[in-house]
Scaffold this active site. Sequence first.
Site, short mmCIF file in Angstrom:
data_model
loop_
_atom_site.label_atom_id
_atom_site.label_comp_id
_atom_site.label_asym_id
_atom_site.label_seq_id
_atom_site.Cartn_x
_atom_site.Cartn_y
_atom_site.Cartn_z
N SER A 154 123.96 54.52 19.05
CA SER A 154 125.14 54.35 18.08
C SER A 154 124.65 53.29 17.07
O SER A 154 125.21 53.67 15.76
CB SER A 154 126.07 53.41 18.86
OG SER A 154 126.50 54.09 19.96
N ASN A 188 128.26 61.49 24.62
CA ASN A 188 127.86 60.64 25.45
C ASN A 188 127.23 59.15 24.92
O ASN A 188 127.38 58.18 25.58
CB ASN A 188 126.73 61.05 26.58
CG ASN A 188 127.23 62.26 27.21
OD1 ASN A 188 128.23 62.18 27.50
ND2 ASN A 188 126.49 63.28 27.43
N TYR A 189 126.41 59.29 23.56
CA TYR A 189 125.88 58.01 23.35
C TYR A 189 126.26 57.42 21.82
O TYR A 189 126.00 56.09 21.69
CB TYR A 189 124.32 58.43 23.27
CG TYR A 189 123.64 58.78 24.53
CD1 TYR A 189 123.65 57.87 25.52
CD2 TYR A 189 123.33 60.25 24.92
CE1 TYR A 189 123.18 58.08 26.89
CE2 TYR A 189 122.86 60.40 26.28
CZ TYR A 189 122.69 59.49 26.99
OH TYR A 189 122.33 59.56 28.37
N ILE A 190 126.82 58.20 21.08
CA ILE A 190 127.28 57.67 19.78
C ILE A 190 128.69 57.28 19.93
O ILE A 190 129.61 58.09 20.36
CB ILE A 190 127.20 58.67 18.63
CG1 ILE A 190 125.53 59.18 18.23
CG2 ILE A 190 127.82 58.24 17.46
CD1 ILE A 190 125.49 60.29 17.50
#
Length: 903
Positions: free
Chosen positions: A649, A858-860
Amino acid sequence: MSSAYSDDDQPLAKSNGHLSNEKISPAEDARLDKSLPNDKPMAPGISIRNGPVEDAMDVDEPMTNGHKRKSRSSISKPLYKDESGSEDDQPLAKRTKTNGNNNAASDSDDAPLKSKKMPPSYKETALPDTSSDDDTPLNVKLSKKKSAIEKAAAKEAQQIRAKDSKTKAKKVVKDESDDDDRPIAKSRPSNGAASQAKRKPNGVKKEESDSDAPIKKTKAAPKKAKATTAPNKKVKAKTETPDVEDEEKFAWWNAESMGDGSIKWHTLEHNGVIFPPEYEPMPKHVKMRYDGEPIDLSIEAEEVASFWVHLIITNSVDNLNKPQFRENFFNDFKEYVKKYGATNKDGKKVAFTSLEKCDFQPMVDYLGPLHEARKNKSKEEKAAIKKAKDEAEAPYLYCIWDGRKELLGNPRVEPPGLFRGRGEHPKTGKVKTRVSPEQVTINIGKDAKVPTPPAGHKWGKVVHEQGATWVAMWKENINGAHKYVMLAANSAIKGMSDMKKFEKARELKKHIDKIRKDYTKDLKSELSADRQRATAMYFIDKLALRAGNEKDAENEAETVGCCSLKFEHITLTPPNKVTFDFLGKDSIRYHETSEVDPQIFKNLKIFKKPPKGEGDDIFDRLSTTQLNKHLTSYMPGLTAKVFRTYNASYTMSQELKKLDKDPRARGTIAEKVKLYNDANREVAILCNHKRSVGAAHESQMAKLGDKIKGIKYQNWRMKKMILDVDKTQRKKLGTAFFERDEDLTDEWIKEHQEWLVEQERIKITKKFEKENEKRKADKEKAHPEKELKERLRALKDLEAKFKKENKDNKVEAEGRSPTVEKFIASIEKNEERIKTIELQAADRDGNKEVALGTSKINYIDPRLSVVFCKKFDVPIEKIFSKTLRDKFNWAIQTVEDNEDWEF
C-alpha cells in the site's frame, strides 16, 4: 540485548537436533567480517531475474529439492512501445511510419479453431522497443527505488510522531488549564526516550502507549455489543425478511461501532448448505476392463473410476500424465475396489495391482457423448436448466444476520472428485470423498429454526457460536482442513475485516522506521535468538517472505515460510547472494536469488554452520508465535503479515503521487489505466508478487497483434478509397500518406483476405442457425438448407472483389455517399484503436510474470485505487470488476468526496 526466549518459550527439539549456539562469539564475528565485501552494497530486497547464480561457494552446493516445476524466467521487456500520444497533434500524412516487420515468425498454430487461416502473429506487427533508458540492470534500478521509498517512509513516520506529540502536548496544556488547583503534570517521554526503555527478560519490549495511537481514531466500542446499523435507520422486526436492497443500504462504515471483536451477531437464520447431486450409476452393460477382462464395479468404486474417465473426456493431459497424480489416484482407487468390491464375469473378486492394466474406454464411450450432449444444448435449453437450478438453490444463498439479508459466499458443498492442488502438492490425485450431512456442523441462532437435513440424514452438530462468522463447517479428507460457509465478500462482516486490515497497515506507517532501525541493530546481536529474529524480520520486510507456520506433517503439504526455512532451502553465493528454493503457500515453488545486506549473508553462514545439515532449521531459535509476540511490543495487533499489506500500500501510494506531474495522466482513459497498472506492477515486483507465465499468454498476444495488423489493413484500403473518390488527394495529403505499411506484404494480404472470407462464412452460418432456432422456438418452419447456400454465394463475390483489388491495385469506395472527410475520420478513429490495443498489449506483456491481481485484491488499500479514479477521471469499472466493486464498496463510499485521501 536479551534473548527472545522466556522460560516458557524454549524452542522445541527440531529436525536433527542440531541447534545454533546460544551466543555468537566476538572472535567468530570478527573472522567472518573479513569475508564481507568492502564496497557499499546496493539496497537489498530485490530478486535477481537474470538467470542462475554462478560460482556457488563450496560449502553450499545448489539444491534442487526434488522440484520438477520449471523456475520462473526473467521478465522480458514488452514488445509494444508506449506511444503516449507524442504525435497526436500532427497531420496523418506527417506521422512517423511504423516498421514492425518480422516475417520470420510463423504462428499458424495459434489460429482460431473455427477458421482455416489466421494472419501472422503479433511478433510481425510488434512495434520496436525504442526505449532510451540506459543499460542499468533491472534489479539495480528497483533496488534504488526501494531504498528511496524506505527513506521516504522513515521521514513520514517521524513527521507523524512529531505531529502526534504536538497534539498531545496541546491537550495536556488545555487539560491542566481547566483546573488551576491541580499541580502541573510532567509530560511523558517522547518516542526517543521511550525507545531506551529496558526490554523484558524474554526480549519483548514494553508497550509504549504514547506511540500506539492509530492514525485516525475511532469511537470506542461499547462494553456490550449491539447490532450495528446506519444512523437514523430503523431496525426491522425479527419476523420480517428484509429485501436484498436493505442489505445493500446498510452502510456499516458510518455506524457508531464496528463491534467489540468478540460478538459477531445476535440473531442468525439460514437454510443450511447445498449438497451435490447423488451419483447416477452407469448401465450394467457398461463395464471397465482390467487386464482385458470386463469387471463389475461396486457403485462406490465406479464413481471413483468416473472421476478418472472425466479427465480422459476433458483431455486433462497434465494430470493424466503426472506420475504423482497417477500414483495417488490408483492407490485410492485400489482401496475402494478392495473395500467395496470388484468382480469378474465369474463373480470372483479381482485385486487391482496396476493402473496400466485398467481400461476405462467402455466408460469413456458411454459418458463422452453425454458430456458432449450437455455442452451442445441450445441456448434456450441451457437457460431453462440454469433457471431451474437457480430456483432450487435460491433459499440457500442468503442468511438473515441481525435482521439483515446477507449473501453467502459459498453455500455449496464441494462435490467428490480428484484433488488437484496447486503447484507440486504431494497429495494431488487423491480422492476427495463425498461430504455427508453427518459431517456438517451448523452454526445458527438459539431461537432460529434449525435447517432440515436431507432425507434420511441428520446434522453432525448444531452450535450457536456468536463469535464465529461462519454458518456451516465440515472437515475435508485430503489435508484434514476445515471448510467453512462464510458471508460473501461484499458483506458487512467481510468489509469490516478488510478495513481493519488496511487501517492496521496505515498505523504501521508511524512505527516502521523504528522497527527497521531496531532489527538492523539486532542483526549484530551477540545472542543467536535476537540475531535470528532480526534476520527473519529482514526477509519479511525486504523480501516479502511469509512468516510461515508450524505444520502437521501428516495432514499438510510440506510448505514453509520464513521462520520454518531449512538448511537445504537456502544456498549462499559470495559475496552476498542468497538463493531460496522451497515450496511456499499453496505448494507454489519459490525459487529466487536475491542480493542481501552483507550482514545478512554473514548471519546465514553462521546459522548454517556445521554440524547443521539437510533437514535442520535455519531459524532454530525462533518461531512465528515468538516473532509476532515481539512485534506487538511496537504496536498492538502487529503481526508479520501486516508488513506485506503495508509495503504494498505504501509503495502504491508513492507511485500514484508521481502521477500528479506525469503529462500522460491527462491523456486518454487507456493511457491512464496503463499508468495505474504500471504503478501496480512496480508494487508487485518490489513485493515479489509473481506468477508463472500462463499457457495462453502467447496466443493472447498473437490475437492482439493480429488485430492491430488487421486494422492497419482496413486503413490502407480506405486510403485507396480516398484516391478512388478524389485522385487529387495524393498531392494534398502527400505520397507518404498512401504508402502501404511495410509489414503488410502481398503474401500476408492474401492470407488475411482468405481469413476475412472465412470469418464472413462463419458469420453467415451462425446467423442462419440462430434464425432457425428462433423459428423453432416460435413453432415456425425452419429455413431450408438451400437458403443458406444462397446466402453463402456472397462469399464468391467477396473473393472476386479481393482478387480484382490485388490485380489492379485499386479499391472502389464503399458505403453510402462516400467522401474524403468520412474516410479520414474513420482512419483517425482506427489509429486511436491501434494505440489503445498497443497499450493493452504492452500492459499484458509486462504483466505476464507479475500477479497484479494479488496486489490489487489483497495488499493494496482499495481506497488508493478509488482516489486515483476520482483524481484522474477514470471510471472505477476500468480498475475494479463488478465483484471487486461489491467487495470494496466500503472503500468507494468512504472516500467518495475526498480525492485528497492518503494512505
